[in-house]
Write a protein that holds these residues in place. Structure first.
Motif, PDB file in Angstrom:
ATOM      1  N   LEU A  46      21.750   7.469  24.502  1.00 38.08           N
ATOM      2  CA  LEU A  46      22.502   6.431  23.777  1.00 38.08           C
ATOM      3  C   LEU A  46      21.606   5.240  23.417  1.00 38.08           C
ATOM      4  O   LEU A  46      21.915   4.474  22.506  1.00 38.08           O
ATOM      5  N   PHE A  47      20.509   5.099  24.180  1.00 37.43           N
ATOM      6  CA  PHE A  47      19.741   3.843  24.042  1.00 37.43           C
ATOM      7  C   PHE A  47      18.297   4.056  23.602  1.00 37.43           C
ATOM      8  O   PHE A  47      17.532   3.117  23.483  1.00 37.43           O
ATOM      9  N   VAL A  48      17.883   5.315  23.419  1.00 32.96           N
ATOM     10  CA  VAL A  48      16.458   5.531  23.126  1.00 32.96           C
ATOM     11  C   VAL A  48      16.230   5.513  21.611  1.00 32.96           C
ATOM     12  O   VAL A  48      15.981   6.516  20.980  1.00 32.96           O
ATOM     13  N   ARG A  49      16.310   4.311  21.047  1.00 33.35           N
ATOM     14  CA  ARG A  49      16.016   4.145  19.626  1.00 33.35           C
ATOM     15  C   ARG A  49      14.496   3.914  19.491  1.00 33.35           C
ATOM     16  O   ARG A  49      13.852   3.461  20.440  1.00 33.35           O
ATOM     17  N   VAL A  62      19.575   9.774  32.570  1.00 34.89           N
ATOM     18  CA  VAL A  62      20.670   8.800  32.507  1.00 34.89           C
ATOM     19  C   VAL A  62      20.094   7.387  32.558  1.00 34.89           C
ATOM     20  O   VAL A  62      18.915   7.192  32.862  1.00 34.89           O
ATOM     21  N   ALA A  63      20.937   6.408  32.260  1.00 31.84           N
ATOM     22  CA  ALA A  63      20.488   5.008  32.301  1.00 31.84           C
ATOM     23  C   ALA A  63      21.665   4.112  32.631  1.00 31.84           C
ATOM     24  O   ALA A  63      22.805   4.410  32.275  1.00 31.84           O
ATOM     25  N   LEU A  64      21.342   3.025  33.336  1.00 31.91           N
ATOM     26  CA  LEU A  64      22.345   1.963  33.483  1.00 31.91           C
ATOM     27  C   LEU A  64      22.404   1.268  32.136  1.00 31.91           C
ATOM     28  O   LEU A  64      21.369   0.872  31.598  1.00 31.91           O
ATOM     29  N   ARG A  65      23.577   1.104  31.567  1.00 31.71           N
ATOM     30  CA  ARG A  65      23.687   0.580  30.198  1.00 31.71           C
ATOM     31  C   ARG A  65      23.061  -0.815  30.083  1.00 31.71           C
ATOM     32  O   ARG A  65      23.303  -1.688  30.904  1.00 31.71           O
ATOM     33  N   PRO A  66      22.213  -1.020  29.064  1.00 28.98           N
ATOM     34  CA  PRO A  66      21.661  -2.354  28.809  1.00 28.98           C
ATOM     35  C   PRO A  66      22.552  -3.191  27.906  1.00 28.98           C
ATOM     36  O   PRO A  66      22.377  -4.397  27.784  1.00 28.98           O
ATOM     37  N   GLU A  67      23.532  -2.531  27.274  1.00 29.83           N
ATOM     38  CA  GLU A  67      24.473  -3.202  26.362  1.00 29.83           C
ATOM     39  C   GLU A  67      25.718  -2.323  26.272  1.00 29.83           C
ATOM     40  O   GLU A  67      25.742  -1.197  26.741  1.00 29.83           O
ATOM     41  N   LEU A  68      26.766  -2.816  25.639  1.00 36.12           N
ATOM     42  CA  LEU A  68      28.039  -2.088  25.593  1.00 36.12           C
ATOM     43  C   LEU A  68      28.289  -1.395  24.253  1.00 36.12           C
ATOM     44  O   LEU A  68      29.050  -0.424  24.190  1.00 36.12           O
ATOM     45  N   PRO A  86      26.711   0.756  22.188  1.00 35.73           N
ATOM     46  CA  PRO A  86      26.595   2.213  22.057  1.00 35.73           C
ATOM     47  C   PRO A  86      27.703   2.973  22.784  1.00 35.73           C
ATOM     48  O   PRO A  86      28.205   3.987  22.287  1.00 35.73           O
ATOM     49  N   SER A  87      28.140   2.459  23.927  1.00 40.06           N
ATOM     50  CA  SER A  87      29.254   3.114  24.640  1.00 40.06           C
ATOM     51  C   SER A  87      30.533   3.029  23.819  1.00 40.06           C
ATOM     52  O   SER A  87      31.304   3.985  23.723  1.00 40.06           O
ATOM     53  N   LEU A  88      30.732   1.860  23.210  1.00 47.24           N
ATOM     54  CA  LEU A  88      31.922   1.670  22.380  1.00 47.24           C
ATOM     55  C   LEU A  88      31.883   2.627  21.193  1.00 47.24           C
ATOM     56  O   LEU A  88      32.866   3.321  20.883  1.00 47.24           O
ATOM     57  N   ALA A  89      30.714   2.746  20.581  1.00 50.93           N
ATOM     58  CA  ALA A  89      30.564   3.673  19.442  1.00 50.93           C
ATOM     59  C   ALA A  89      30.840   5.105  19.899  1.00 50.93           C
ATOM     60  O   ALA A  89      31.552   5.872  19.222  1.00 50.93           O
TER      61      ALA A  89
END
Ligand SMILES: Nc1ccc(Br)nc1
Length: 446
Positions: free
Chosen positions: A75-78, A99-105, A107-110
Motif C-alpha cells: 500500500l505504501f511502496v510508491r 507488512v508495515a505499520l501504516r505511516p498514513e491513513l 491508502p487504507s481508506l482508498a
C-alpha cells in the motif's frame, strides 16, 4: 467475527518457527523509543482533542471509519522518493508476508473504498482518527508514532470538496480559540507544476518525483534541489521556469505566466471564491511553492501553518484523483487531509489555549465499617443506574483517607453508609464544596 473476517490467517501457509524470546530479568518501564504513553492527564488532553475532531466531523456530516494499524507493505511502496517510504515501519510477518505499520491513513481508506465497490454510493464523506508510524533513526530523536485525524471526500471532482475540507479545519481551529491571526493555509495546485512540465514535454510519470523534490524546497539548499531535478532528467531551462513559477504568490501573476486556459488557475480561482462564501478568506493564501510531500496528490494542495513560523506544518492535504485507480480500483476522484495530534498541541500551548481538564467524579461512596461493604455496593449501583459517576471505596479505610481521596478525585458528594442510618433505609450525604450534610432515604437519593 465479522463475515468477511479471514481470521487474519489468509492462505494457510507454514508459519516460521516462533522466535526464542529471552524472558527479561527487569523490564524497561518506559515505552519503546519514539512512542508515548498516555497517563490520565495526557489522555484527558488527547480525548479532548479527539472529541473536537469528532464533533467537527459530525457537523460536516462525515461518517467514522477505521482500518488495521498493520497493512500490506504494498500500500505504501510508491517509487517517487518520498520520505514516508524511506521511513516505513515494515517487516515480514511469520507468514512471510511483507507488512508495515501504516505511516498514513489515506491508502487504507482508498483500499476500503475499492473493497466496498458498488455497495457504497458516492460521494463518500469519511473520517478516521488513527495512530500512524514511521521508523526513523533515533539520532534525530523524533517520535515514531502520532495520531492523525483524516477527513476524505470520495467521488466529487469539483473544487467544492477541497473548499469544504478546508472549512472543516477552520471550524476545528475556531473551536479551540485559534484565529486567522494565529494560523493560515498555504494553497496551491499541483496542476501548476504539471502545466509547466508539459510545456517542456516532461513525461507525466516524472510528475510525482518532481513534486517530491520540490516539496523539499524549504528544507534543503536550492542547489541541492536543482541537482536532484537534473538527476531525474529535468532540463536547466525547465528547472529555471519551475523555480520562477514556484516563487509566485499571487493568482493574477500566476495567470499571467500560465494563461487562463489550464485548470490550475481555474481551480484556484474557484477555491478562493468559495472561501469567500464559507467565510474563511482571511485564513488562506495562494503560495505556488506548496506541493506537499506525498506523490499521489494531483490537484489542489494545502497546508496549515502557524504565522509565527515556529512550528512544522499543522495539517495538510489535497486532491488525489489517481490513487484509487493505481490500486486497481475505478477512476474515482478523491481529496482529503491529515491533521496530526502533536503540532496542534504545541500551538495551543504557545497560544495559552490549553484547556483545564480535571478528573471528576460526582460521588464517592464509603461504608463506615466492613459489614456495610455490600450496602455501599448497592448504593453505588443505584446511583450508577441513575447515570451518576461513583468512586466506591473498596477497602476498610479511615475517614481521613476517604476525605483525602475525595479531594484528589474532585468528588462532588461523599455518601456515607453507616449502620444506624442503613437500618432506617437511609444514607449520609456531605456536599464537599459547601460542607452541607444531611441524611436521606436511599430511594430519594438522586
Ligand atoms: N507519517 C508519519 C508517521 C508518524 C509520524 Br511521528 N510522523 C509522520
Amino acid at each position: 467475527l465479522s463475515s468477511n473476517d479471514n481470521g487474519g490467517g489468509g492462505r494457510s501457509g507454514a508459519l516460521s518457527s516462533p522466535p526464542v524470546i529471552e524472558v527479561p530479568q527487569k523490564i524497561d518501564v518506559n515505552p519503546p523509543k519514539g512512542t508515548r504513553d498516555f497517563p490520565p492527564e495526557d489522555m484527558r488532553l488527547r480525548s479532548w482533542l479527539f472529541q473536537n475532531f469528532r464533533e467537527v466531523s459530525r457537523l460536516f456530516g462525515f461518517e467514522e471509519v477505521d482500518f488495521p494499524v498493520l497493512e500490506s507493505e504494498a500500500l505504501f511502496v510508491r517509487k517517487a522518493g518520498e520520505e514516508i517510504r524511506d521511513q516505513l515501519y515494515n517487516f515480514k510477518d511469520r507468514g512471510n508476508r511483507r507488512v508495515a505499520l501504516r505511516p498514513e491513513l489515506t491508502p487504507s481508506l482508498a483500499r476500503l473504498v475499492i473493497q466496498k465497490g458498488k455497495s457504497v454510493s458516492l460521494p463518500l464523506k469519511w473520517f478516521a482518527i488513527g495512530q500512524c508510524w514511521r521508523y526513523e533513526r533515533m539520532t534525530r530523536g523524533r517520535r515514531r508514532e502520532h495520531y492523525q485525524w483524516n477527513m476524505d471526500i470520495i467521488g466529487v471532482p469539483e473544487v467544492t470538496a477541497e473548499a469544504e475540507l478546508i472549512s472543516s479545519i477552520v471550524t476545528f481551529f475556531k473551536r479551540l480559540g485559534i484565529t486567522a491571526s494565529d494560523v493560515g493555509f498555504k494553497v496551491s495546485s499541483r496542476k501548476v507544476l504539471q502545466e509547466v512540465l508539459r510545456c517542456y514535454s516532461i513525461p507525466e510519470n516524472m510528475f510525482g518525483k518532481v513534486c517530491i523534490i520540490i516539496d523539499k524546497i524549504e528544507k534543503i539548499p536550492i542547489e541541492e534541489i536543482k541537482g536532484e531535478l537534473v538527476s531525474v532528467g529535468i532540463s536547466e531551462a525547465a528547472i529555471e521556469e519551475l523555480l520562477q513559477v514556484l516563487s509566485v504568490k499571487s493568482l493574477d501573476k500566476l495567470e499571467e505566466i500560465l494563461g487562463d486556459a489550464g485548470d490550475a488557475v481555474k481551480d484556484l480561482k474557484q477555491l478562493f471564491s468559495l472561501a469567500e462564501k464559507f467565510g474563511y478568506s482571511d485564513w488562506i493564501q495562494f503560495d505556488a511553492s506548496v506541493v506537499r510531500g506525498l506523490a499521489y496528490y494531483t490537484g489542489i494542495v494545502f497546508e496549515g501553518f502557524d504565522r509565527e513560523g515556529k512550528l512544522r506544518a499543522i495539517c495538510g492535504g489535497g486532491r488525489y484523483d489517481q490513487l484509487l485507480s493505481t490500486f486497481g480500483g475505478d477512476d474515482i476522484p478523491a481529496c482529503g487531509f491529515g491533521f496530526g495530534d502533536a503540532v496542534i498541541v504545541e500551538l495551543i500551548k504557545e497560544k495559552g489555549l490549553l484547556p483545564e481538564l480535571s478528573h471528576e467524579v460526582e460521588n464517592i461512596v464509603c461504608p463506615l465499617d466492613k459489614e456495610l461493604q455490600g450496602a455501599a455496593a448497592t448504593v453505588a449501583t443505584i446511583l450508577r443506574q441513575k447515570g451518576q459517576s461513583v468512586d466506591l471505596v473498596l477497602e476498610n479505610k479511615p475517614l481521613k483517607w476517604v476525605f483525602k481521596r475525595a479531594a484528589r478525585i474532585n468528588a462532588g458528594r461523599l455518601i456515607l453508609v453507616g449502620n444506624s442510618e442503613w437500618q432506617k433505609g437511609m444514607v449520609g450525604v456531605k456536599i464537599l464544596s459547601t460542607g452541607e450534610q444531611y441524611e436521606i432515604k436511599l430511594d430519594e437519593l438522586e
